[in-house]
Design a protein around this motif. Structure first.
Motif, PDB file in Angstrom:
ATOM      1  N   SER A  27      11.707  37.007   3.887  1.00  0.00           N
ATOM      2  CA  SER A  27      10.811  38.098   3.366  1.00  0.00           C
ATOM      3  C   SER A  27       9.510  37.751   3.993  1.00  0.00           C
ATOM      4  O   SER A  27       8.911  36.733   3.849  1.00  0.00           O
ATOM      5  N   ASN A  34       5.573  45.660   2.317  1.00  0.00           N
ATOM      6  CA  ASN A  34       4.844  44.880   1.551  1.00  0.00           C
ATOM      7  C   ASN A  34       3.429  44.786   1.694  1.00  0.00           C
ATOM      8  O   ASN A  34       2.516  44.649   0.997  1.00  0.00           O
ATOM      9  N   ALA A  51      13.151  39.058   6.680  1.00  0.00           N
ATOM     10  CA  ALA A  51      11.728  39.588   6.991  1.00  0.00           C
ATOM     11  C   ALA A  51      11.719  40.367   8.219  1.00  0.00           C
ATOM     12  O   ALA A  51      12.562  40.074   9.075  1.00  0.00           O
ATOM     13  N   ARG A 103      12.032  39.941  -5.096  1.00  0.00           N
ATOM     14  CA  ARG A 103      11.156  40.331  -3.811  1.00  0.00           C
ATOM     15  C   ARG A 103       9.713  40.098  -4.086  1.00  0.00           C
ATOM     16  O   ARG A 103       9.413  39.721  -5.326  1.00  0.00           O
ATOM     17  N   LEU A 152      10.558  43.735   4.340  1.00  0.00           N
ATOM     18  CA  LEU A 152      11.891  42.985   4.489  1.00  0.00           C
ATOM     19  C   LEU A 152      13.017  44.091   4.726  1.00  0.00           C
ATOM     20  O   LEU A 152      12.631  45.230   4.285  1.00  0.00           O
TER      21      LEU A 152
END
Length: 783
Positions: A208, A161, A183, A67, A173
């Protein structure tokens, strides 16, 4: 909040804004497109294992899902959380302790970490590992110490994130029921994600989201195409279908890792025709990457971009194969090697809002990796020290570069979360949650909120937050907005006060008695407008008779300290030059003329928000200067015992205030451009003087002052106030353009050539309906 200044302006609140009720019933302002703020959040990402990101690789069964790894950077913005009554601030975050770590807990598992924090420190995001060691996205808001779990797309894991500057948009994600991850974004406090899709469509492809602009309007990341290759992508203005940002010519892969404040600069990496990964950028909406080169090796990578988009940072391979920290400034496509501490490698993790401070790690000669910084364009790292151990890492930096956070080893080789402030090279130990290790991963824009992870006394790692100072009180946004026109009005009155002081100087002349060559007059003058302004001036005027008709001289004055609304004006020194002509000499009859010029300069502490309910006043300091000139003509007529003198004078004033910044450590500071206001007046008057004894005289003077030209005072600049990123405010007061006046005087000769005089007057003030009152007491002598 506290802020630096990357020069990015914000717009007003967009149409479609609406109120919602969040956790605990706190009303906050939300919008499909939230307030644009002065600067934007961004992040740096790189591909690696989730376990390595949080130190979970030390634990059996840690998830190895690839990731994006995002390091949170300092950003520039003000909070845009508002109550329904338009209150704004971070008072709710008072639940987070000041000076000590607050345990943010976990959900259904023992492992949790905080990875990012919004610019104002009110929203924290991270994840926890469940019993199957699968990550789940979490958020904490407004002082809450209980995590909110953010849902998946029907799958078994998710990851947060990044978070926008105002905390309204979280990106990351989430897995779908069929298995792959997509995403997603969680907006306006929602726990249900919005699927941002892939380039190929269908359930067998992934994507993502790695970073988001400050207002949440631009999201960047990567997505798989139909051929199974991962490409850098972006989503703009709420789109749920990604835009392919392409690869370098002949390459197959790319990733977008960071985005500038306004979304105009994207940084990441892309492969070329031979399969090497190079740092890349996309500027101004480009969908084809620009190759940012290497240091002679095969690869490079861009991790982050400054708020203003001027500096991109990352790593690049040198000829020998080692990775060095690098930067690209002002559109450069060749990296600048940032060096090491004598070891083989270094890396750059985060960059301040204007790109002037870069932080990361570098190996020393003993191959120990130490936390380092590069300041002001330096290409050699500064070792930030440890807690007695060998290693350290700087992970994040505040918007203005004054607060750096990360981790450092102590003598027992335990890594503790640390901070460095105000340029120090010795870390401050932030402690742990009772365990042996901790790590600070992110810091808010103003450096007041630090987040990360720490082991606990019972062993498991939990997310933590640490406030370095108390939260700002809730403020009334309507009144914050009101502070700007009030400040513009106070500026206009202060300028009028400065012009009035110089007007007094322009009339500071003395008479040379018959048979004398010199004259000297000292006067103490007072002027006041009820509840608006006042001035106390000490003045000295010295003149020399060049002939029987012409006298020239100079004047010096000091005006006492004064307060006018927002302005606390220091004592003002001033000087002037003057000359007079009288056809009748000392008698004052016949044609009369005078010329004068004067200049005064001082400084003022300017405090915006004084007297407004639920507003924390914020102060800055600026210089005030006024240059004035006057030319007048008249004619003296002897009518009986009265000497009557009708006269006309023109005067010009230029008053300026220097550019200044409000206190960057205050909430919602502003930066103001320099200001100049010009005023031209005409004065028509009739003066009369007559003796009442051999030694005594009285006088009367009546007339009117009219503005021929006036440049209104106003404010231009930028601010961190939500919805007021750009300041453009003109004074709102109605100016009295014609101002009649009446004055009376009394003089007594105390000895030959020496006179004591008293003058009193009343006039219409430039602003308001209250009259201006003046009183002068002076002593003159000729010799």
């Amino acid at each position: 909040m506290r802020a630096a200044w990357p020069g990015v302006s914000a717009g007003a609140a967009p149409a479609g804004s609406r109120a919602r009720t969040g956790d605990g019933g706190l009303p906050v302002l939300v919008a499909d497109a939230c307030f644009k703020t002065l600067s934007r959040a961004r992040g740096a990402i790189r591909w690696r294992a989730v376990g390595a990101r949080h130190g979970w690789n030390r634990w059996p069964g840690a998830l190895t899902l690839l990731r994006h790894d995002r390091y949170r950077r300092g950003v520039l913005c003000a909070s845009t959380a508002l109550s329904l009554c338009m209150g704004i601030g971070t008072a709710a975050a008072d639940d987070w302790s000041v000076g000590t770590m607050t345990d943010l807990g976990t959900v259904a598992g023992d492992l949790a970490s905080a990875v990012a924090v919004s610019a104002d420190g009110s929203v924290i995001v991270g994840q926890h590992l469940d019993s199957m060691f699968l990550p789940h996205a979490l958020s904490w808001a407004n002082g809450g110490a209980t995590p909110i779990e953010l849902d998946t797309l029907g799958g078994s894991y998710s990851s947060a994130n990044a978070v926008s500057a105002d905390g309204s948009v979280i990106v990351g994600l989430a897995s779908i029921a069929a298995g792959p991850f997509h995403a997603v974004s969680w907006t306006n406090g929602a726990t249900t994600p919005t699927d941002l899709g892939t380039l190929a469509g269908g359930e067998g492809y992934g994507s993502s989201a790695a970073a988001v602009s400050a207002d949440g309007s631009v999201i960047v990341g990567s997505a798989s195409n139909a051929a199974g290759y991962s490409h850098a992508v972006s989503w703009t203005d709420g789109a749920t279908v990604p835009t392919d940002l392409g690869t370098l010519t002949g390459g197959n892969y790319s990733s977008a890792n960071a985005v500038s404040a306004d979304g105009s600069v994207i940084a990441g990496a892309a492969t070329n025709a031979v399969g090497y990964t190079h740092a890349a950028s996309w500027v101004g909406g480009a969908t084809t990457p620009t190759d940012l080169g290497t240091l002679g090796g095969q690869s490079s990578y861009a991790n982050a971009v400054s708020a203003d988009g001027s500096v991109i940072i990352g790593t690049a391979q040198i000829v020998s194969g080692y990775q060095h920290a690098v930067s690209w400034s002002n559109g450069a496509t060749t990296p600048t090697d940032l060096g090491t501490l004598g070891g083989t490698s270094s890396s750059a993790s985060a960059v301040s809002a204007d790109g002037s401070v870069i932080v990361g790690s570098a190996a020393n000669a003993a191959n120990q990796y130490r936390a380092v910084s590069w300041i002001g364009g330096a290409t050699t790292p500064t070792d930030l020290g440890t807690l007695g151990g060998g290693g350290g890492q700087a992970n994040s930096v505040s918007a203005d570069g004054s607060v750096i956070v990360g981790s450092a080893a102590n003598a027992a080789n335990q890594y503790h979360a640390v901070s460095w402030t105000a340029g120090t090279t010795t870390p401050t130990d932030l402690g742990t949650l009772g365990g042996s290790n901790s790590n600070a991963t992110a810091v808010s824009a103003d450096g007041s909120v630090i987040v990360g992870s720490s082991s606990t006394a019972t062993g498991p790692t939990h997310a933590f937050v640490l406030r370095t100072r108390a939260a700002a009180p809730m403020q009334d946004l309507d009144n914050i907005y009101l502070s700007m026109p009030l400040l513009a009005d106070d500026t206009a009155v202060a300028f009028d006060r400065q012009a009035g002081m110089l007007s007094d100087m322009l009339g500071a002349q003395c008479r040379v008695a018959p048979g004398a060559s010199w004259c000297l007059d000292t006067t103490l003058s007072g002027f006041a407008v009820s509840s608006q302004q006042n001035a106390l001036i000490g003045r000295l005027s010295l003149g020399y008779a060049l002939s029987g008709e012409v006298t020239a001289g100079l004047a010096l004055a000091v005006t006492a300290k004064d307060s006018i609304g927002a302005f606390d004006i220091a004592a003002t020194p001033a000087f002037g030059l003057w000359s007079t002509y009288s056809a009748g000499g000392a008698a004052g009859t016949g044609f009369q003329a005078d010329l004068a010029i004067a200049y005064g300069k001082t400084h003022a502490d300017i405090t915006r928000g004084l007297g407004l309910d639920n507003v924390v006043a914020v102060t800055g300091t600026a210089d005030l200067a006024t240059l004035a000139a006057r030319a007048g003509i008249g004619y003296g007529l002897q009518e009986g015992q009265w000497l009557l003198t009708p006269s006309l004078a023109l005067a010009a004033y230029r008053t300026s205030r220097s550019a200044y910044d409000e206190d960057a450590n205050a909430d919602f500071p502003a930066r103001y451009e320099s200001l100049t206001s010009d005023l031209t007046t005409a004065t028509l008057s009739l003066g009369g003087e007559r003796p009442i004894s051999d030694r005594q005289r009285i006088g009367l003077n009546a007339g009117i002052v009219a503005d021929l030209d006036y440049g209104k005072a106003g404010l231009q600049g930028t601010s961190t106030i939500p919805g007021m990123g750009t300041i453009s405010q003109t004074e709102t007061l109605g100016r009295n353009k014609a101002r009649p006046f009446l004055a009376a005087s009394y003089a007594i000769d105390t000895s030959p050539g020496s006179t004591l005089h008293v003058d009193a007057g009343i006039s219409r003030a430039a602003y308001g309906s209250k009259p201006g009152l003046s009183l002068d007491i002076g002593y003159g002598t000729a010799f």
